[in-house]
Design a protein around this motif. Structure first.
Motif, mmCIF file in Angstrom:
data_model
loop_
_atom_site.group_PDB
_atom_site.id
_atom_site.type_symbol
_atom_site.label_atom_id
_atom_site.label_comp_id
_atom_site.label_asym_id
_atom_site.label_seq_id
_atom_site.Cartn_x
_atom_site.Cartn_y
_atom_site.Cartn_z
ATOM 1 N N ASP A 161 0.831 -1.209 0.000
ATOM 2 C CA ASP A 161 0.000 0.000 0.000
ATOM 3 C C ASP A 161 0.861 1.253 0.000
ATOM 4 O O ASP A 161 0.556 2.230 -0.690
ATOM 5 C CB ASP A 161 -0.936 0.006 1.209
ATOM 6 N N ASN A 162 1.950 1.223 0.767
ATOM 7 C CA ASN A 162 2.841 2.370 0.844
ATOM 8 C C ASN A 162 3.558 2.601 -0.484
ATOM 9 O O ASN A 162 3.728 3.750 -0.911
ATOM 10 C CB ASN A 162 3.844 2.157 1.982
ATOM 11 N N ASP A 169 1.124 4.203 -2.911
ATOM 12 C CA ASP A 169 0.622 5.519 -2.510
ATOM 13 C C ASP A 169 1.352 6.610 -3.291
ATOM 14 O O ASP A 169 2.569 6.757 -3.169
ATOM 15 C CB ASP A 169 0.841 5.709 -1.008
ATOM 16 N N ASN A 189 1.555 9.599 -2.756
ATOM 17 C CA ASN A 189 2.072 10.642 -1.867
ATOM 18 C C ASN A 189 3.391 10.256 -1.204
ATOM 19 O O ASN A 189 3.877 10.980 -0.341
ATOM 20 C CB ASN A 189 1.029 10.972 -0.794
ATOM 21 N N GLU A 242 5.234 10.227 3.762
ATOM 22 C CA GLU A 242 4.604 11.028 2.717
ATOM 23 C C GLU A 242 5.516 12.191 2.361
ATOM 24 O O GLU A 242 6.177 12.768 3.227
ATOM 25 C CB GLU A 242 3.250 11.563 3.188
#
Length: 86
Positions: free
Chosen positions: A32-33, A36, A38, A75
């Motif tokens: 997921d990271n 992402d 961001n 982020e």
């Protein structure tokens, strides 16, 4: 001379499957990271799996403690210079 027994470890069976569950959850967090938008796509992510075995005196059973730690990319900051224009 004592005869050594082979012990076969299957990750999905250690701690009644708890190791596999924790590892899958950590890998999902990493995925997921990575996906992402961001976060910095080039930063390395890490999954650390610690399995601690504490055997009993008869050596026929062990208490198992499992720790899974993730290191994710933070982020990235965003800058919007237009926000302060009159």
């Amino acid at each position: 001379m004592s005869k050594k027994k082979a012990i076969n470890f299957d990750l999905s069976e250690i701690a009644d499957g708890g190791v596999q569950v924790k590892l899958n959850r950590a890998l999902q967090q990493v995925a997921d990271n990575i996906l992402d938008p961001n976060t910095d796509p080039t930063k390395k992510r890490k999954v650390q799996l610690n399995i601690t075995l504490a055997p009993n005196e008869k050596r026929d059973a062990s208490d198992v403690t499992v720790e899974v730690k993730t290191t994710l990319a933070p982020e990235v900051g965003s800058t919007n210079y237009d926000a302060f224009r009159p």
